[in-house]
Design a protein around this motif. Structure first.
Motif, PDB file in Angstrom:
ATOM      1  N   HIS A   5       0.811  -1.229   0.000  1.00  0.00           N
ATOM      2  CA  HIS A   5       0.000   0.000   0.000  1.00  0.00           C
ATOM      3  C   HIS A   5       0.840   1.273   0.000  1.00  0.00           C
ATOM      4  N   GLU A   6       1.941   1.239   0.770  1.00  0.00           N
ATOM      5  CA  GLU A   6       2.767   2.440   0.889  1.00  0.00           C
ATOM      6  C   GLU A   6       3.400   2.798  -0.465  1.00  0.00           C
ATOM      7  N   LYS A   7       3.920   1.773  -1.146  1.00  0.00           N
ATOM      8  CA  LYS A   7       4.548   2.009  -2.449  1.00  0.00           C
ATOM      9  C   LYS A   7       3.524   2.550  -3.451  1.00  0.00           C
ATOM     10  N   TYR A   8       2.314   1.972  -3.434  1.00  0.00           N
ATOM     11  CA  TYR A   8       1.252   2.473  -4.297  1.00  0.00           C
ATOM     12  C   TYR A   8       0.944   3.928  -4.000  1.00  0.00           C
ATOM     13  N   ALA A   9       0.856   4.221  -2.704  1.00  0.00           N
ATOM     14  CA  ALA A   9       0.512   5.593  -2.314  1.00  0.00           C
ATOM     15  C   ALA A   9       1.562   6.573  -2.831  1.00  0.00           C
ATOM     16  N   TYR A  10       2.842   6.190  -2.747  1.00  0.00           N
ATOM     17  CA  TYR A  10       3.917   7.059  -3.236  1.00  0.00           C
ATOM     18  C   TYR A  10       3.820   7.245  -4.755  1.00  0.00           C
ATOM     19  N   LEU A  11       3.606   6.125  -5.465  1.00  0.00           N
ATOM     20  CA  LEU A  11       3.493   6.195  -6.935  1.00  0.00           C
ATOM     21  C   LEU A  11       2.336   7.102  -7.355  1.00  0.00           C
ATOM     22  N   VAL A  12       1.201   6.927  -6.691  1.00  0.00           N
ATOM     23  CA  VAL A  12       0.011   7.721  -7.020  1.00  0.00           C
ATOM     24  C   VAL A  12       0.281   9.191  -6.733  1.00  0.00           C
ATOM     25  N   TYR A  13       0.910   9.462  -5.601  1.00  0.00           N
ATOM     26  CA  TYR A  13       1.142  10.849  -5.187  1.00  0.00           C
ATOM     27  C   TYR A  13       2.106  11.576  -6.130  1.00  0.00           C
ATOM     28  N   VAL A  14       3.196  10.905  -6.513  1.00  0.00           N
ATOM     29  CA  VAL A  14       4.260  11.579  -7.271  1.00  0.00           C
ATOM     30  C   VAL A  14       4.005  11.544  -8.777  1.00  0.00           C
ATOM     31  N   PHE A  15       3.676  10.362  -9.306  1.00  0.00           N
ATOM     32  CA  PHE A  15       3.541  10.228 -10.766  1.00  0.00           C
ATOM     33  C   PHE A  15       2.078  10.198 -11.237  1.00  0.00           C
ATOM     34  N   GLY A  16       1.216   9.677 -10.372  1.00  0.00           N
ATOM     35  CA  GLY A  16      -0.143   9.375 -10.823  1.00  0.00           C
ATOM     36  C   GLY A  16      -0.095   8.013 -11.496  1.00  0.00           C
ATOM     37  N   ILE A  17      -1.039   7.147 -11.180  1.00  0.00           N
ATOM     38  CA  ILE A  17      -0.977   5.762 -11.637  1.00  0.00           C
ATOM     39  C   ILE A  17      -1.088   5.676 -13.168  1.00  0.00           C
ATOM     40  N   GLU A  18      -1.792   6.620 -13.786  1.00  0.00           N
ATOM     41  CA  GLU A  18      -1.935   6.593 -15.250  1.00  0.00           C
ATOM     42  C   GLU A  18      -0.578   6.789 -15.933  1.00  0.00           C
ATOM     43  N   ASN A  19       0.247   7.683 -15.391  1.00  0.00           N
ATOM     44  CA  ASN A  19       1.576   7.904 -15.979  1.00  0.00           C
ATOM     45  C   ASN A  19       2.457   6.671 -15.808  1.00  0.00           C
ATOM     46  N   VAL A  20       2.366   6.025 -14.627  1.00  0.00           N
ATOM     47  CA  VAL A  20       3.142   4.812 -14.387  1.00  0.00           C
ATOM     48  C   VAL A  20       2.751   3.731 -15.393  1.00  0.00           C
ATOM     49  N   VAL A  21       1.458   3.543 -15.564  1.00  0.00           N
ATOM     50  CA  VAL A  21       0.959   2.511 -16.484  1.00  0.00           C
ATOM     51  C   VAL A  21       1.400   2.822 -17.920  1.00  0.00           C
ATOM     52  N   ARG A  22       1.331   4.094 -18.323  1.00  0.00           N
ATOM     53  CA  ARG A  22       1.746   4.470 -19.678  1.00  0.00           C
ATOM     54  C   ARG A  22       3.235   4.202 -19.891  1.00  0.00           C
ATOM     55  N   ILE A  23       4.072   4.589 -18.895  1.00  0.00           N
ATOM     56  CA  ILE A  23       5.520   4.345 -19.007  1.00  0.00           C
ATOM     57  C   ILE A  23       5.777   2.841 -19.127  1.00  0.00           C
ATOM     58  N   LEU A  24       5.083   2.056 -18.298  1.00  0.00           N
ATOM     59  CA  LEU A  24       5.261   0.591 -18.314  1.00  0.00           C
ATOM     60  C   LEU A  24       4.854  -0.010 -19.657  1.00  0.00           C
TER      61      LEU A  24
END
Lengths: 109, 109
Positions: free
Chosen positions: B25-44
């Motif tokens: 949960h903590e790692k998700y929260a950091y990813l969402v806060y800094v990048f936004g999950i949509e940007n992470v998914v697009r990069i991936l």
């Protein structure tokens, strides 16, 4: 003062404006691609204005590193630096050991 | 295989699922806060599947560094490492110069 690229388009002012002029199109593009401009603005709004220039500069650096190396981003740079530090520590240890041996040999004369 | 926290909520599958289990949960929260999950998914989605685990790990590292140090993020770590490298290079140079002087003195005997 110029407006940032996003604000120019939307004809509004944003917190990013003083720290990244509108003509820095490449930097904007990297920020938008990696973080999304809304996340950048939110991060900026949460820190002291005196630190926002340093924050924008570091976000631009991170974004550009991620565009250049989509898998590792700045972590690739950190890993390279770690290897460099290990190599230097090892070389320094060898030189200091050799010096200590020479000095120890001298003191026995 | 567990679904990621976002997908669990939306009852869908996403590209992030195999690389970051839902209980982080903590790692998700950091990813969402800094990048936004949509940007992470697009990069991936834009990189080879064989490199996605390394990519998620490095994004998590960057996000956590930004949460801990909102002004400098991983650039703070890079700057610390640069100072460490400069210090080690300087120390090594001194040790090697001293060794060279000793060896030069010996060869003149």
């Amino acid at each position: 003062m110029d407006l940032c690229a996003i604000c120019k388009e939307k004809r509004q002012k944003c917190v990013l404006t003083p720290y990244l002029p509108a003509n820095k199109h490449e930097k904007y593009a990297y920020l938008v691609y990696v973080f999304g401009i809304e996340n950048v603005v939110r991060i900026l709004n949460e820190i002291d204005p005196s630190q926002r220039q340093a924050c924008v500069d570091s976000l631009c650096f991170e974004a550009e590193a991620r565009v250049r190396d989509p898998v590792y981003g700045t972590v690739g740079i950190i890993n390279d630096n770690k290897r460099r530090i290990q190599y230097l520590q090892h070389s320094l240890q060898i030189a200091q050991r050799e010096l200590a041996m020479i000095k120890h040999g001298r003191s026995r004369l």
